[in-house]
Design a protein around this motif. Structure first.
Motif: not given
Length: 351
Positions: A222-228
């Motif tokens: 979730x974090x890498x997708x939403x906050x690249x």
């Protein structure tokens, strides 16, 4: 923490495969090494396994420096893309192999080996196939046998190199769901290599995104997708529209002049049949049906300012376009991002 990688470097001739990698992988988690071909992910996995030597740096398992240890002393189970099963051995014998070749003092009894193999066959849902040979199995069954064989020696760490790469799409999807459920039962520290973004996002607890021998970002799916962390990560995790434009009076403007590079995902664009503030008139060029998703290719603006964007819609919207016999529509950007390389930060725009 179960696995620590410290200042790891690897060079093949004049090619830097790994550039000073520092990474900590959590105990009991399923971690994906994700990246394009040549990013260094398989080289890193092989060094963790002891199948490849680093030029410098350390690999530590549970606080112990195992950099110089042979693979057989590292307590790992390894699952290869192409199964690597022994063709002349039955399913039972393949799974039992790692236990039977242990030194005599450490080798379990025949009864204990049989019990362990039958336990694993039940775990991978292949109890009825114990006497079959690899040539009599499907690709998905072979990969489950390979996984059971890796687990038979009760490894500290399970390593999987593109474990579903040789399977067809349907089997691949089913098998990765099965592996996720299995991991939730046994909680073994696991690392798998993949270039499939969807696979990494669906299967892993944590993703390590690699590019050109370096780590771009580490985080939950979730974090890498939403906050690249940067444009590479943003672009690599799914389809992305990239174009030159600027924001003027709250609107996206594609006219010539000073431009920023903007990013927007196809699912962050909506279409309408009437003009709204900030919308762009567009011409539908083509559409692709991908199951429940439909991708529209739309050209916005004209001449030197023309841009082609991909928009994700559903079947109901496609049916409405067909009913209206619409050639021109309006495109509305719900979320835009621009990356400032000097500040290494994102600016977000909601129009």
């Amino acid at each position: 923490m179960s696995i620590e990688i410290r200042n790891l470097r690897k060079r093949f001739d004049d090619f830097d495969a790994l550039k000073n990698i520092n990474l900590t992988l959590k105990e009991g988690k399923l971690t994906a090494l994700l990246g394009p071909s040549g990013s260094g992910k398989t080289t890193l996995l092989r060094i963790i396994a002891g199948l490849e030597s680093a030029d410098s740096g350390e690999v530590r398992f549970f606080g112990e420096n195992i950099t110089k240890q042979s693979p057989k002393n590292r307590g790992i189970g390894f699952v290869f893309q192409h199964y690597a099963l022994f063709k002349h051995m039955s399913v039972f014998e393949n799974i039992a192999f790692g236990l039977k070749v242990r030194p005599k003092a450490l080798r379990p009894s025949k009864e204990a080996i049989k019990a362990k193999v039958m336990e694993l066959l039940k775990m991978v849902q292949l109890e009825s196939l114990a006497k079959r040979y690899p040539s009599e199995l499907s690709g998905g069954q072979k990969q489950r046998v390979a996984l059971a064989r890796a687990l038979a020696i009760e490894p500290k760490v399970l390593l999987l190199d593109e474990p579903f790469g040789a399977l067809d799409a349907k089997v691949r999807v089913d098998l990765r769901k099965w592996l996720r459920r299995l991991h939730d039962e046994i909680h073994i520290t696991s690392i798998f290599v993949t270039h499939d973004q969807e696979e990494a996002l669906e299967l892993s607890d944590e993703i390590v995104i690699m590019n050109s021998g370096a780590i771009e970002q580490v985080g939950t799916p979730e974090s890498v997708y939403e906050h690249p962390a940067n444009p590479f990560v943003y672009s690599f995790l799914g389809n992305v529209n990239l174009f030159k434009a600027r924001i003027k009076e709250g609107m996206l403007v594609t006219e010539s002049g000073e431009h920023e590079t903007f990013f927007v995902r196809p699912n962050e664009i909506e279409i309408s049949f009437t003009k709204k503030y900030g919308s762009h008139e567009g011409q539908i060029l083509h559409h692709r049906i991908l199951g429940q998703r439909i991708i529209l290719e739309v050209q916005i603006d004209e001449g030197e300012n023309a841009q082609i964007v991909e928009v994700q819609i559903d079947k109901a919207t496609l049916n409405e376009i067909r009913q209206r016999e619409a050639k021109n529509i309006y495109v509305n950007f719900l979320n835009l991002k621009a990356y400032r390389s000097d500040e290494q930060s994102w600016s977000e725009y909601v129009i």
